[in-house]
Design a protein around this motif. Structure first.
Motif, PDB file in Angstrom:
ATOM      1  N   UNK A 173       6.541  -7.353  20.686  1.00 37.99           N
ATOM      2  CA  UNK A 173       7.840  -6.724  20.874  1.00 37.99           C
ATOM      3  C   UNK A 173       8.179  -5.646  19.839  1.00 37.99           C
ATOM      4  N   UNK A 174       7.982  -5.926  18.554  1.00 41.32           N
ATOM      5  CA  UNK A 174       8.397  -4.973  17.519  1.00 41.32           C
ATOM      6  C   UNK A 174       7.664  -3.639  17.641  1.00 41.32           C
ATOM      7  N   UNK A 193       6.085   3.298  11.695  1.00 42.41           N
ATOM      8  CA  UNK A 193       7.397   2.649  11.615  1.00 42.41           C
ATOM      9  C   UNK A 193       7.361   1.463  10.654  1.00 42.41           C
ATOM     10  N   UNK A 194       6.698   1.675   9.523  1.00 47.12           N
ATOM     11  CA  UNK A 194       6.567   0.644   8.483  1.00 47.12           C
ATOM     12  C   UNK A 194       6.859   1.231   7.110  1.00 47.12           C
ATOM     13  N   UNK A 195       7.804   2.163   7.040  1.00 46.27           N
ATOM     14  CA  UNK A 195       7.990   2.914   5.804  1.00 46.27           C
ATOM     15  C   UNK A 195       8.367   2.061   4.597  1.00 46.27           C
ATOM     16  N   UNK A 196       8.946   0.888   4.788  1.00 50.73           N
ATOM     17  CA  UNK A 196       9.337   0.055   3.654  1.00 50.73           C
ATOM     18  C   UNK A 196       8.322  -1.045   3.350  1.00 50.73           C
ATOM     19  N   UNK A 197       7.177  -1.010   4.011  1.00 50.02           N
ATOM     20  CA  UNK A 197       6.145  -2.020   3.803  1.00 50.02           C
ATOM     21  C   UNK A 197       5.285  -1.646   2.591  1.00 50.02           C
ATOM     22  N   UNK A 198       4.708  -2.676   1.979  1.00 50.13           N
ATOM     23  CA  UNK A 198       3.735  -2.453   0.908  1.00 50.13           C
ATOM     24  C   UNK A 198       2.332  -2.427   1.517  1.00 50.13           C
TER      25      UNK A 198
END
Length: 111
Positions: free
Chosen positions: A9-10, A75-80
């Motif tokens: 889904x995400x 769409x993962x800009x805040x991920x490490x």
């Protein structure tokens, strides 16, 4: 040529919203059959999104890919980096990665 890929889904809704323009996959035999201008239909349950392949960017590893492609395009800009790799290895093994490598598929949606 047209290809169908399933998503959770995400990532499905990230593509649908236009925030995700890079789909990351193992660069296995199925992905190697995809070419620029091919149509990718992403499926989540009974919903679909039609996209067009802009380009394919092969890498030796997911780490190489993630060091090159800005996380915002996935769409993962805040991920490490650790979070990106941990999420990826829930789907693919290190052995598969060593055999096939990774691919970033740049897509565009028909709006």
């Amino acid at each position: 040529m047209q290809h169908t890929l399933e998503l959770y889904d995400v990532p499905f809704y990230s593509i649908k919203s236009g925030r995700k323009t890079i789909e990351v996959r193992l660069n296995d035999q199925k992905m190697r059959s995809i070419q620029p201008n091919d149509i990718l239909t992403f499926v989540y349950q009974k919903e679909t999104i039609i996209t067009t392949v802009v380009e394919l960017l092969p890498y030796d590893s997911f780490l190489d890919l993630y060091q090159t492609i800005p996380f915002v395009e996935m769409d993962c800009e805040n991920w490490t980096m650790h979070e990106m790799l941990a999420a990826t290895y829930k789907f693919y093994t290190k052995s598969e990665e060593e055999k096939w490598g990774a691919v970033a598929i740049r897509i565009t949606t028909a709006l």
